[in-house]
Design an enzyme around this catalytic site. Structure first.
Site, short mmCIF file in Angstrom:
data_model
loop_
_atom_site.label_atom_id
_atom_site.label_comp_id
_atom_site.label_asym_id
_atom_site.label_seq_id
_atom_site.Cartn_x
_atom_site.Cartn_y
_atom_site.Cartn_z
N ASP A 234 1.12 -1.19 0.10
CA ASP A 234 -0.07 -0.08 -0.10
C ASP A 234 0.80 1.20 -0.03
O ASP A 234 2.08 1.48 0.63
CB ASP A 234 -0.85 -0.31 1.12
CG ASP A 234 -1.90 0.97 1.41
OD1 ASP A 234 -2.57 1.15 0.18
OD2 ASP A 234 -2.07 1.87 2.35
N GLU A 306 0.67 -0.82 -4.79
CA GLU A 306 -0.32 0.43 -5.26
C GLU A 306 0.50 1.54 -5.09
O GLU A 306 1.02 2.15 -4.03
CB GLU A 306 -1.48 0.35 -4.14
CG GLU A 306 -2.55 1.12 -4.68
CD GLU A 306 -3.15 2.23 -3.43
OE1 GLU A 306 -4.29 2.24 -3.28
OE2 GLU A 306 -2.24 2.50 -2.53
#
Ligand code: NAG
Ligand code: NAG
Ligand code: NAG
Ligand code: NAG
Ligand code: NAG
Ligand code: NAG
Ligand code: NAG
Ligand code: CA
Ligand code: CA
Length: 575
Positions: A234, A306
């Site tokens: 993330d 991401e």
């Protein structure tokens, strides 16, 4: 007689040659394309997938009970949004303990059972790894506040500056948070500020500290030991912040993009985003994961990043030429598609990715929807949703599907009336399994978000086995993705795509001398015609509901052909 024998032999050897080619290309595909390179990834939002105990919130046992569905629809690996212990200030993206299951979702035993079941079915499990920060309730942060041995420098702490005019305390720099104005929050106990890119409840780690890095590696090892196959990492652009040797932090420059001083865009983010160290830490993790695989065997333990960052930065995350990092970085280009989208837009957005990432790394993936964006059926339009499913799976590389998009779920259709309504809730409503209460998602009296009112007509059960339903098309495409032609993309001529007209998009997938597939998709509301695409006669193998043709119909592509408004088809030719 002799002649005839010879003739038979030669046509037989031709047939053998064909089989040989087929064999070679399947061996080629099997050995040269690693699982993550041509996979069907599926994102589960655990709160909304399946509730096993009637409390209205999805959980791990619920996911386990639905794994056979993922198998049925041809998924390779499923990525779960965070399931770790969290006060849920940011829906689990604020973690208090990275190696503990959030009780709302279940227990460690439930987790182990889920992984075991997944592996039994041949599915891989990808966990979300959230290394940009922890919750302020995390024990590590509490230790850092108390400056306990080893934890002193665990987070991004800074001394106050003094306002020369007022003599009042000021943050160390002008850095902003993405979620709230001020990026620094004062901690009374420690008498210092800490930095947070997101909420004040999410203090940023100091990833320069080797002990922090060690802890994060241990977290990965913990989950790998429990059988996790890959990580989705993330918020990569937010890993590092600039810090001077003397412990101070440089102010960001004014961007000139807005006059709103409270906006995140008011400053550039030269010192707080996309620092060169971000790639370095990814290289470190890759080394660890590769070593782990060498020691333990099994398939590649991959990482999927991401990152909303410039493509050159993304490219470095994968490799800078000498060092290697992530296997995949998510391609969000198709998230930009809207209901005005044309085939030319799709071509441009695809080129944007392929020109850099394919050229440099032979890497591609296609995300059409996720938990932070309006669903494709709403955003791109219901007429084009099946078309995008066909395209995302027919492009070379890996497809990424957000739960519910495989049946064309739409954004929640009514006003947000519940407390703590989040602007992203419309795309997070419960999975629509069937026409029973709560769409088969929960046996409880209420669900954490309301079920979309269209669930009685739009659900898995209704679409199962219905030719041309969204689910049927999805299954057909994931099956094609496993074919030789779709896996031969690394060979010369293995794929091609282009906008044939403003509105018609074409993709060709080829296993030379074996088979060829051709996708034709009309994005527009007008009939389109195409002349002499190829000399081949091809067969319709996938059709959306706008196509007037039937499965198995043949079409001679040397002649003029027509596409109806919004028609999307896959054609096949076999050698
Ligand atoms: C997380 O939980 C585990 C098991 O309950 C415990 O051993 C560990 O110390 C905890 N870690 C943190 C950072 O709180
Ligand atoms: C710290 O170092 C930076 C960069 O060298 C410098 O600009 C700044 O003035 C220094 N601050 C203090 C308080 O020494
Ligand atoms: C900011 O304000 C100045 C002065 O009023 C104006 O000229 C400029 O266009 C504004 N900039 C933006 C991005 O709105
Ligand atoms: C790639 O990054 C590593 C780690 O920062 C560095 O040592 C190496 O020199 C870089 N390679 C290139 C070609 O820039
Ligand atoms: C649902 O409501 C009924 C009637 O009010 C109640 O008896 C039952 O315990 C509730 N079930 C749950 C899971 O809350
Ligand atoms: C089709 O065949 C004709 C005649 O052999 C040839 O001229 C033409 O280039 C071919 N077209 C395509 C698209 O292959
Ligand atoms: C890019 C990004 O924002 N990633 C995550 C980092 O943390 C925040 C706050 O917890 C999450 O909301 C983001 O998804
Ligand atoms: Ca539950
Ligand atoms: Ca950070």
């Amino acid at each position: 007689m002799v002649n005839s024998v010879f003739f038979t032999m030669s046509s037989m050897s031709y047939r053998i040659l064909q089989l040989l080619l087929l064999f070679i290309s399947s061996v080629y595909a099997a050995s040269d394309v690693d699982w993550w390179e041509s996979a069907t990834l599926y994102q589960i939002y655990p709160r909304s997938f399946m509730d096993s105990d009637g409390d209205g919130v999805g959980d791990l046992n619920g996911i386990t009970s639905r794994l056979p569905f993922l198998k049925e629809i041809g998924v390779t690996a499923t990525w779960l949004s965070p399931i770790f212990e969290s006060p849920m200030a940011d829906m689990g993206y604020d973690v208090t303990n990275f190696t503990k299951i959030e009780p709302l979702f279940g227990t460690m035993e439930d987790f182990d059972a889920m992984v075991a079941k997944a592996h039994e079915l041949g599915l891989k499990i990808i966990l979300d790894f959230v290394p940009n920060h922890s919750s302020d309730e995390c024990e590590w942060f509490q230790k850092s506040i108390r400056r306990e041995d080893g934890y002193d420098d665990f987070y991004t702490w800074g001394d106050a500056k003094i306002d020369p005019q007022t003599g009042e305390r000021m943050p160390p720099s002008n850095w902003r948070s993405l979620f709230e104005g001020q990026g620094w929050t004062w901690n009374e106990q420690r008498q210092q500020y800490y930095f947070h890119h997101f909420l004040a409840k999410q203090p940023d780690f100091n990833l320069r500290n080797p002990m922090v890095r060690q802890h994060l590696i241990e977290v990965m090892k913990f989950w790998l030991d429990r059988g996790v196959d890959a990580f989705r990492i993330d918020a990569v652009p937010h890993f590092f912040e600039k810090r001077f040797e003397n412990g101070t932090y440089p102010d960001e420059e004014v961007s000139g993009m807005t006059n709103d001083t409270t906006s995140f865009l008011y400053y550039t983010h030269k010192y707080t985003m996309n620092q060169p160290e971000n790639a370095e830490i990814l290289y470190e993790w890759r080394e660890f994961l590769d070593e782990y695989q060498q020691q333990h065997g099994g398939d590649t333990r991959a990482t999927v990043g991401e990152a909303y960052a410039p493509i050159g930065v993304l490219s470095d995350y994968i490799s800078n030429g000498t060092d290697v990092g992530l296997q995949l970085t998510m391609n969000f280009n198709f998230i930009q598609l809207r209901d005005t989208t044309t085939a030319k837009d799709v071509e441009r957005l695809a080129n944007d990715w392929m020109d850099v990432m394919w050229t440099k790394h032979k890497q591609a993936n296609w995300v059409v929807g996720n938990h932070d964006n309006s669903r494709p059926a709403t955003r791109i339009g219901e007429q084009r949703a099946d078309m995008m499913t066909i395209i995302a799976h027919a492009m070379p590389g890996t497809s990424v599907t957000y739960y519910g998009d495989e049946i064309g779920m739409t954004d929640y259709d009514a006003e947000c009336t519940w407390a703590s309504c989040d602007f992203r809730d419309p795309e997070r409503t419960p999975m629509q399994w069937d026409s029973t209460t709560n769409a088969g998602f929960s046996k409880g009296n209420s669900t954490w978000l309301p079920v979309n009112s269209n669930y009685k007509s739009l659900n898995v059960q209704r679409q199962r086995g219905v030719a041309r339903s969204t689910l049927y098309i999805y299954k057909a495409m994931t099956a094609l993705k496993k074919s030789v032609a779709f896996k031969s993309f690394k060979e010369e001529g293995g794929f091609a795509y282009e906008a044939l007209t403003e509105q018609v998009f074409q993709i060709i997938r080829t296993a030379p001398n074996v088979e060829e597939y051709r996708v034709l998709a009309n994005f527009g509301g007008q009939m389109e015609y195409l002349d002499g695409l190829t000399n081949k006669t091809m067969e319709y193998v996938v059709l959306n509901s706008y196509s007037p043709h039937r499965y198995g119909d043949k079409v001679d592509l040397s002649k003029r052909i027509y596409l109806m408004p919004y028609e999307a088809v896959v054609l096949r030719w076999v050698a």
